[in-house]
Write a protein that holds these residues in place. Sequence first.
Motif, mmCIF file in Angstrom:
data_model
loop_
_atom_site.group_PDB
_atom_site.id
_atom_site.type_symbol
_atom_site.label_atom_id
_atom_site.label_comp_id
_atom_site.label_asym_id
_atom_site.label_seq_id
_atom_site.Cartn_x
_atom_site.Cartn_y
_atom_site.Cartn_z
ATOM 1 N N PRO A 1 0.814 -1.222 0.000
ATOM 2 C CA PRO A 1 0.000 0.000 0.000
ATOM 3 C C PRO A 1 0.847 1.272 0.000
ATOM 4 O O PRO A 1 1.947 1.319 0.557
ATOM 5 C CB PRO A 1 -0.797 -0.113 1.309
ATOM 6 C CG PRO A 1 -0.673 -1.521 1.758
ATOM 7 C CD PRO A 1 0.612 -2.027 1.216
ATOM 8 N N LEU A 2 0.290 2.302 -0.612
ATOM 9 C CA LEU A 2 0.847 3.654 -0.583
ATOM 10 C C LEU A 2 -0.271 4.611 -0.185
ATOM 11 O O LEU A 2 -1.423 4.427 -0.577
ATOM 12 C CB LEU A 2 1.391 4.046 -1.964
ATOM 13 C CG LEU A 2 2.539 3.198 -2.522
ATOM 14 C CD1 LEU A 2 2.824 3.588 -3.970
ATOM 15 C CD2 LEU A 2 3.796 3.335 -1.672
ATOM 16 N N GLY A 3 0.079 5.637 0.582
ATOM 17 C CA GLY A 3 -0.940 6.561 1.076
ATOM 18 C C GLY A 3 -0.700 7.994 0.655
ATOM 19 O O GLY A 3 0.433 8.403 0.381
ATOM 20 N N LEU A 4 -1.777 8.755 0.611
ATOM 21 C CA LEU A 4 -1.721 10.197 0.419
ATOM 22 C C LEU A 4 -2.108 10.881 1.723
ATOM 23 O O LEU A 4 -2.922 10.367 2.491
ATOM 24 C CB LEU A 4 -2.670 10.631 -0.698
ATOM 25 C CG LEU A 4 -2.258 10.238 -2.115
ATOM 26 C CD1 LEU A 4 -3.392 10.529 -3.094
ATOM 27 C CD2 LEU A 4 -0.986 10.972 -2.541
ATOM 28 N N GLN A 5 -1.525 12.046 1.952
ATOM 29 C CA GLN A 5 -1.805 12.816 3.157
ATOM 30 C C GLN A 5 -2.587 14.082 2.808
ATOM 31 O O GLN A 5 -2.227 14.803 1.880
ATOM 32 C CB GLN A 5 -0.497 13.209 3.856
ATOM 33 C CG GLN A 5 -0.705 14.102 5.073
ATOM 34 C CD GLN A 5 0.596 14.463 5.768
ATOM 35 O OE1 GLN A 5 0.704 14.362 6.980
ATOM 36 N NE2 GLN A 5 1.588 14.903 5.012
ATOM 37 N N VAL A 6 -3.650 14.311 3.565
ATOM 38 C CA VAL A 6 -4.401 15.566 3.463
ATOM 39 C C VAL A 6 -4.141 16.352 4.741
ATOM 40 O O VAL A 6 -4.340 15.840 5.849
ATOM 41 C CB VAL A 6 -5.910 15.315 3.305
ATOM 42 C CG1 VAL A 6 -6.659 16.644 3.190
ATOM 43 C CG2 VAL A 6 -6.188 14.444 2.087
#
Length: 495
Positions: A459-464
């Motif tokens: 998995p790879l994530g994006l940050q808000v």
Amino acid sequence: MADLPGLTIAAAREGLRSGAIDAVELTEACLSAAERSTPLNAFTALTADLARGQARAAAARLAAGDAPDLCGIPLGIKDLFCVEGVCSQAGSNILSDFAPPYESSVTRRLWDAGAVCIGKLNMDEFAMGSSNETSCYGPAVSPWRRAGDNRGLTPGGSSGGSAAAVAGDLVLGATGTDTGGSIRQPAAFTGIVGVKPTYGRCSRWGIVAFASSLDQAGPMAKSVRDAAIMLHAMAGHDPKDSTSADLPVPDFEAALSGDVRGKRIGIPTEYRVEGMPPEIEALWHRGAEMLRDAGAETVDISLPHTRYALPAYYVIAPAEASSNLARYDGVRYGRRAKIAAGDGITRLYERTRAEGFGAEVKRRVMIGTYVLSAGYYDAYYLRAQKVRTLIKRDFETVFAQGIDAILTPATPSAAFAIGEMADADPVQMYLNDVFTVTVNLAGLPGASVPAGLDARGLPLGLQVIGRPWEEAEMLNIAFAIEGAAGFAAKPEKWW
């Protein structure tokens, strides 16, 4: 329903309220899943008796029509949170056999909301780490595997046990704490959602302190909606915590419309760091494209002092840690070293700390003591605090220009293997926090949402990053990304 531990909080809530799911049965299913998960080393202690009692109480509330959102929902609790009568060691030998006679404010709120405590979860010692390898319990292990590689992977840190337990469907949600990225980084590594609220949104009372001006509790869950449900229960003013904000807590779940039309999303140029893997860069571009397709506008912004965030953080956090950990002296509670007759109190302190603290904690305590010492305070600690002010001002300037939220990668890579960084310079491990520490230094809310897989199936994530106290809007933007990304991958069960 065959896979009860695999449910989201929202789905379980619906089933519990309709009577399709029994609260005791759901708890027993999670306890069984936790008992079978020994290879993950996610739990430090199971609280079966407590869980069963809470489940029976939740069932009675559900039958009576008094069912808060978390009524009957099984959760895991990071070992940093004090749970009354349950061993709470913060992953450290120096707190061996410490069973607090009180409840942390956050867990008290969760129990009042009907949640069920399945057990305590593994973590880096005193939350100092990015891989859960500094724990006195040994490393937690990610439920994920690289394609074609059976080596154990880190679930991230310091909330590694929480991430592994949620991603591995041992619990429906878990608490974490975030001092420099310790919720968001493990969430990104394991394909779950992690939320670090605005500093002061959740009480720190009853949570073992690492760096008091940076620590903040938050939820780790399987979806943005679940995280919103948990955060609503965890948040709120607490007179026992002087840094707790006396502000109303919004209904975060009600804000999840997915409508981001007209929102202005900042893309910081300084986060395009040298050596960023192409997969991370591509994921970031894809995230911005998802938001544009949903009607948002993306705007290039500048946060010029970002380059100084890591060095400032690794002065401020160890300085506060050295002060907070001074209380572990072998006298009042926790471990007490054996000393020879005639040895004085200083020898007791020295031996207790030498035996009780692990290598990473000792390293940070020594760094922190050094930067606070006479002759170096101005050169290091005071200068780092000035840089922190400038970083906070960068965000204030951007938000004043009409930016509603900021989009960045959550981590500079996918999860790495346990032991893979063992021989590296400690600074290499600290670089895992490059995208997250600015949020803590500025006291802002941030959320990691899974948005894709790398070439090896991790998995790879994006940050808000949101405006202060605007977790609701931040979560709605994360909700839009979640819907557009359609991330549904789960690790294959090998344990």
